[in-house]
Scaffold this motif. Structure first.
Motif, PDB file in Angstrom:
ATOM      1  N   GLU A  39       0.811  -1.213   0.000  1.00 27.96           N
ATOM      2  CA  GLU A  39       0.000   0.000   0.000  1.00 27.96           C
ATOM      3  C   GLU A  39       0.844   1.263   0.000  1.00 27.96           C
ATOM      4  O   GLU A  39       0.348   2.346  -0.276  1.00 27.96           O
ATOM      5  N   THR A  40       2.137   1.119   0.319  1.00 30.97           N
ATOM      6  CA  THR A  40       3.025   2.284   0.156  1.00 30.97           C
ATOM      7  C   THR A  40       3.423   2.462  -1.303  1.00 30.97           C
ATOM      8  O   THR A  40       3.796   3.545  -1.730  1.00 30.97           O
ATOM      9  N   VAL A  41       3.370   1.377  -2.080  1.00 29.48           N
ATOM     10  CA  VAL A  41       3.712   1.431  -3.498  1.00 29.48           C
ATOM     11  C   VAL A  41       2.489   1.773  -4.345  1.00 29.48           C
ATOM     12  O   VAL A  41       2.523   2.608  -5.238  1.00 29.48           O
ATOM     13  N   ILE A  42       1.363   1.113  -4.007  1.00 31.63           N
ATOM     14  CA  ILE A  42       0.121   1.336  -4.745  1.00 31.63           C
ATOM     15  C   ILE A  42      -0.836   2.100  -3.852  1.00 31.63           C
ATOM     16  O   ILE A  42      -1.103   1.683  -2.732  1.00 31.63           O
ATOM     17  N   PRO A  43      -1.354   3.259  -4.317  1.00 38.66           N
ATOM     18  CA  PRO A  43      -2.241   4.063  -3.469  1.00 38.66           C
ATOM     19  C   PRO A  43      -3.393   3.239  -2.919  1.00 38.66           C
ATOM     20  O   PRO A  43      -4.055   2.495  -3.654  1.00 38.66           O
ATOM     21  N   LEU A  99       2.376  -3.432 -11.665  1.00 44.73           N
ATOM     22  CA  LEU A  99       3.211  -2.828 -10.632  1.00 44.73           C
ATOM     23  C   LEU A  99       4.138  -1.757 -11.203  1.00 44.73           C
ATOM     24  O   LEU A  99       4.301  -0.687 -10.602  1.00 44.73           O
ATOM     25  N   ASP A 100       4.722  -2.028 -12.369  1.00 42.90           N
ATOM     26  CA  ASP A 100       5.651  -1.057 -12.952  1.00 42.90           C
ATOM     27  C   ASP A 100       4.947   0.255 -13.270  1.00 42.90           C
ATOM     28  O   ASP A 100       5.471   1.340 -13.014  1.00 42.90           O
ATOM     29  N   ARG A 101       3.724   0.141 -13.824  1.00 42.29           N
ATOM     30  CA  ARG A 101       2.965   1.360 -14.119  1.00 42.29           C
ATOM     31  C   ARG A 101       2.606   2.103 -12.846  1.00 42.29           C
ATOM     32  O   ARG A 101       2.623   3.337 -12.800  1.00 42.29           O
ATOM     33  N   TRP A 102       2.258   1.325 -11.796  1.00 40.53           N
ATOM     34  CA  TRP A 102       1.912   1.974 -10.526  1.00 40.53           C
ATOM     35  C   TRP A 102       3.107   2.719  -9.951  1.00 40.53           C
ATOM     36  O   TRP A 102       2.973   3.821  -9.418  1.00 40.53           O
ATOM     37  N   VAL A 103       4.272   2.101 -10.064  1.00 37.72           N
ATOM     38  CA  VAL A 103       5.475   2.749  -9.523  1.00 37.72           C
ATOM     39  C   VAL A 103       5.741   4.062 -10.263  1.00 37.72           C
ATOM     40  O   VAL A 103       5.999   5.104  -9.649  1.00 37.72           O
ATOM     41  N   LYS A 104       5.655   4.016 -11.598  1.00 38.02           N
ATOM     42  CA  LYS A 104       5.888   5.234 -12.374  1.00 38.02           C
ATOM     43  C   LYS A 104       4.821   6.278 -12.082  1.00 38.02           C
ATOM     44  O   LYS A 104       5.106   7.483 -12.025  1.00 38.02           O
ATOM     45  N   CYS A 105       3.578   5.823 -11.947  1.00 37.10           N
ATOM     46  CA  CYS A 105       2.495   6.752 -11.616  1.00 37.10           C
ATOM     47  C   CYS A 105       2.744   7.413 -10.273  1.00 37.10           C
ATOM     48  O   CYS A 105       2.550   8.619 -10.109  1.00 37.10           O
ATOM     49  N   GLY A 106       3.176   6.595  -9.310  1.00 40.20           N
ATOM     50  CA  GLY A 106       3.465   7.170  -7.995  1.00 40.20           C
ATOM     51  C   GLY A 106       4.575   8.194  -8.048  1.00 40.20           C
ATOM     52  O   GLY A 106       4.504   9.242  -7.394  1.00 40.20           O
ATOM     53  N   SER A 153      -6.251  -9.782  -4.886  1.00 37.20           N
ATOM     54  CA  SER A 153      -6.330  -8.573  -5.720  1.00 37.20           C
ATOM     55  C   SER A 153      -4.937  -8.059  -6.064  1.00 37.20           C
ATOM     56  O   SER A 153      -4.654  -7.666  -7.197  1.00 37.20           O
ATOM     57  N   LEU A 154      -4.058  -8.111  -5.043  1.00 33.56           N
ATOM     58  CA  LEU A 154      -2.687  -7.659  -5.292  1.00 33.56           C
ATOM     59  C   LEU A 154      -1.977  -8.575  -6.279  1.00 33.56           C
ATOM     60  O   LEU A 154      -1.224  -8.118  -7.146  1.00 33.56           O
ATOM     61  N   ARG A 155      -2.203  -9.824  -6.183  1.00 32.52           N
ATOM     62  CA  ARG A 155      -1.563 -10.763  -7.098  1.00 32.52           C
ATOM     63  C   ARG A 155      -2.049 -10.552  -8.537  1.00 32.52           C
ATOM     64  O   ARG A 155      -1.276 -10.620  -9.485  1.00 32.52           O
ATOM     65  N   GLU A 156      -3.335 -10.272  -8.684  1.00 30.74           N
ATOM     66  CA  GLU A 156      -3.880 -10.030 -10.026  1.00 30.74           C
ATOM     67  C   GLU A 156      -3.310  -8.754 -10.643  1.00 30.74           C
ATOM     68  O   GLU A 156      -3.144  -8.664 -11.854  1.00 30.74           O
ATOM     69  N   GLN A 157      -3.029  -7.758  -9.806  1.00 33.45           N
ATOM     70  CA  GLN A 157      -2.526  -6.480 -10.302  1.00 33.45           C
ATOM     71  C   GLN A 157      -1.006  -6.410 -10.302  1.00 33.45           C
ATOM     72  O   GLN A 157      -0.432  -5.347 -10.527  1.00 33.45           O
ATOM     73  N   LEU A 158      -0.353  -7.517 -10.096  1.00 29.82           N
ATOM     74  CA  LEU A 158       1.097  -7.514 -10.050  1.00 29.82           C
ATOM     75  C   LEU A 158       1.709  -7.087 -11.382  1.00 29.82           C
ATOM     76  O   LEU A 158       2.749  -6.435 -11.414  1.00 29.82           O
ATOM     77  N   ARG A 159       1.018  -7.423 -12.473  1.00 30.93           N
ATOM     78  CA  ARG A 159       1.519  -7.032 -13.799  1.00 30.93           C
ATOM     79  C   ARG A 159       1.492  -5.521 -14.010  1.00 30.93           C
ATOM     80  O   ARG A 159       2.157  -4.995 -14.894  1.00 30.93           O
TER      81      ARG A 159
END
Length: 702
Positions: free
Chosen positions: A60-64, A97-104, A89-95
């Motif tokens: 949750e620190t990585v993904i809002p 993760l890179d976009r989430w990191v860049k978005c963050g 849910s987190l496992r399904e959205q693991l793909r």
């Protein structure tokens, strides 16, 4: 009692029934050994739950968290199935993760730039807005505009109506200034003449030699002018030149006249100006240059250079003697002009790019593309169609009498038809005929005279179509070599050449084949102010190949006259069918277009053939081949003008002289009050239509 409480607590944990394995384990009652095993299992489970919670907190620190669940959940207040759902849910959205990191990282950067409020507002929505870029840009430019207005009182106080009044006042003052300058020059000349007469009649003796010389020259001039038979002009100028210059400071002469009449080696004039310098031989210009202290040479190297033709009488010339001339390579008649000599010298060059003569842009569009690389600044007229400016008349039964009379009599008859038709429909318009050859010129003149003899009812037109008339802009019939310097409202251009009796088209077009033939043609096709009618017995496709530059240019002009500006190398953009294909100078201009078309207004964009174009032109729904209003938006073309006179007076005045009604929309007014400016524009269109209605009615009657 304790046992009952424990059982009750166990039942509350499992309201739907405890697992069978747990029931069996409780029923066994193995005592301490079983309790120790349960305790160990509980400790292990708690350890696993703490690890899962730590992992969830990291995730949750990585993904809002706002994108995962509405609020944070912990082991204390969350059931195991909820935690399981979170993990899945987190496992399904693991793909992702890179976009989430860049978005963050982007969100963090945006917050650092002061856009935290925009981010927070956007995240509160159920769906992230797809037009966030446009939302941001609008907000950004709004804040930027507010900051600019706060720092600039002039911008903050700007109002379109006030600016329009200031421009109107400037136009009036600038026009009055020019009129005052003209009157000032007249007053100075009169004062100068008065002073000269006063000096000449003075009885006081002067010690200055030049003053005594002037008095003597002036006295001699008065004596010579009083004689019944004056001596030769050359002698008068030689004796009393200084006095003549004082009394008449501006002289208009040909270069040869200067050589004949101004017999002095000393400079007589402060300034010598050559006009039409492309036709002045260098040797003829020398004498005039020596008579002045400064020199200005004005001319167009794309028009006729000097020729021996002008040294002979037009009636003695036959420009078709060389019918068998294969190309322009054999032509040796042309020589260098003073214009070309000056271009090769180390002098200051200035280009005059504004074109004023043509009242329909199609009249100059071909030459602008073919000879001037599209550099001329031309202005579109309110008549929309190409045919309104350049009309192509094909004479299908025209026959060129090759090798005999070298005339096309059927085409000459068609030219006479068009001349009479133009004279009857537009008696106030000046009219001229240009033929490519001297033989065709004579054939047209003979056909016109024959028509008058055979039809006495045309006697009223005989005076109007009289070549001997001394009236300004009188009717003429000229050939290609003799028309430079002339201009008329309507020009009928007769090609003359065409198929012979055997149906063959020869690649010989007389003067056009000669060296510089393309420049002869450039002169001919730019003589009309309002309309050019091209009469031809051939199409451009009737000749497949030729080495002559002039003939190739003629064929391209025939193609242009027949098919319009789309065939030009430098051509205007055709009127598109969709908004996406439209050309706009700015988003502001596009916004105006979309608002007006939504109200049913028919608009064309970027109307014109040259660098200057009218942003939007409203068509008359009843007469769609004519524009009723030109709409100029406050954009790059307006700001690019170097002077206020060009931007706010000359350009506007010339457009109005062509028949335009111009309405301007200021971007600041549109941004602040779009509905008000839209209504003003609609009212301007309605008013322009009312003004044009009487003119259109009179044309329909005629």
């Amino acid at each position: 009692c304790d046992m009952l409480d424990w059982v009750d607590g166990l039942m509350q944990l499992y309201p739907n029934g405890a697992p069978p394995s747990l029931v069996r384990w409780v029923a066994r009652g193995d005592g301490a050994q079983q309790r120790e095993a349960v305790h160990s299992a509980i400790v292990h489970a708690e350890s696993l739950l703490r690890e899962i919670e730590d992992e969830l907190q990291y995730a949750e620190t990585v993904i809002p968290r706002a994108r995962l669940s509405p609020s944070r959940t912990t082991q204390a207040d969350t059931a195991l199935d909820v935690m399981r759902q979170r993990v899945e849910s987190l496992r399904e959205q693991l793909r992702l993760l890179d976009r989430w990191v860049k978005c963050g990282e982007s969100i963090t950067h945006c917050r650092a730039l002061g856009m935290g409020a925009l981010i927070d507002t956007s995240l509160k929505r159920e769906a992230f807005p797809r037009d966030i870029v446009h939302i941001f840009e609008r907000r950004f430019y709004s804040l930027w505009l507010d900051a600019a207005l706060a720092e600039s009182p002039a911008l903050r106080q700007f109002a379109g109506e006030t600016q329009d009044r200031a421009i109107q006042q400037f136009r009036q003052l600038d026009t009055e200034h020019m009129q005052l300058a003209q009157r000032r020059v007249v007053r100075l000349l009169r004062q100068r003449r008065y002073e000269a007469q006063k000096r000449a009649n003075s009885t006081e003796e002067s010690d200055a030699a030049d003053e005594r010389a002037f008095q003597q020259a002036y006295s001699q001039l008065m004596r010579e002018s009083a004689k019944k038979r004056s001596p030769a002009i050359r002698e008068i100028v030689r004796k009393v030149g200084p006095a003549l210059v004082e009394l008449m400071p501006c002289w208009m002469m040909s270069p040869l006249t200067v050589s004949q009449f101004v017999a002095t080696a000393n400079p007589v004039f402060d300034l010598v100006i050559f006009d039409e310098a492309s036709q002045v031989l260098t040797e003829d210009a020398i004498c005039a240059i020596m008579r002045g202290k400064q020199l200005i040479v004005v001319g167009d190297e794309k028009q006729l250079p000097p020729t021996g033709f002008f040294a002979k009488s037009l009636s003695d010339m036959d420009d078709d003697d060389d019918d068998d001339l294969p190309s322009d390579s054999a032509e040796q008649e042309r020589t260098e002009s003073i214009l070309m000599e000056m271009r090769s010298a180390n002098v200051t060059l200035r280009s005059l790019k504004w074109h004023y003569r043509s009242q329909h842009e199609s009249l100059i569009a071909f030459s602008n593309s073919e000879f001037y690389d599209g550099q001329l600044i031309t202005f579109p007229g309110p008549a929309k169609e190409h045919r309104d400016g350049v009309q192509f008349e094909y004479v299908a039964d025209g026959v060129y009498d090759y090798g005999v009379s070298r005339t096309n009599r059927r085409e000459a008859e068609r030219v006479v038809d068009l001349v009479i038709e133009c004279a009857q429909r537009s008696p106030d318009a000046s009219l001229g005929v240009v033929a490519l050859s001297g033989a065709q010129q004579r054939a047209i003149r003979d056909a016109l005279e024959t028509r008058f003899k055979q039809h006495p009812e045309l006697s009223a037109l005989h005076e109007l179509l009289n070549e001997d008339s001394t009236a300004e802009n009188a009717f003429f019939i000229k050939n290609l070599e003799s028309v430079q310097g002339d201009e008329r409202d309507i020009i009928v251009l007769s090609i003359g050449y065409g198929r012979d009796r055997n149906g063959r088209v020869h690649a010989n077009f007389g003067p056009v084949n000669k060296k510089g033939g393309e420049r002869r043609l450039n002169v001919a096709v730019t003589r009309a102010r309002q309309r050019m009618v091209v009469v031809s017995s051939i199409h451009n496709s009737d000749i497949n190949s030729t080495q002559s530059v002039g003939v190739r240019t003629l064929l391209r002009y025939l193609n242009y006259a027949e098919h319009g500006p789309d065939v030009l190398t430098i051509s205007p953009t055709a009127v598109p069918d969709t908004v996406s294909a439209m050309q706009f100078d700015s988003p502001f201009e596009q916004a105006v277009y979309e608002a007006l078309t939504a109200k049913g207004v028919q608009l064309d964009t970027q109307v014109g053939c040259s660098g200057y174009r009218i942003d939007l032109a409203a068509r008359d729904p009843e007469l769609p081949d004519r524009y009723v209003l030109g709409i100029e938006c406050d954009g790059a073309s307006y700001h690019s003008s170097k002077t206020a006179r060009d931007r706010d007076r000359l350009r506007q005045a010339h457009l109005e002289s062509l028949g335009w009604t111009i309405h301007r929309i200021w971007s600041s007014d549109w941004f602040a009050h779009p509905e008000r400016e839209l209504q003003k524009t609609l009212e301007a269109i309605a008013l322009a239509r009312q003004k044009l209605a009487p003119v259109q009615s009179s044309k329909q009657v005629s």
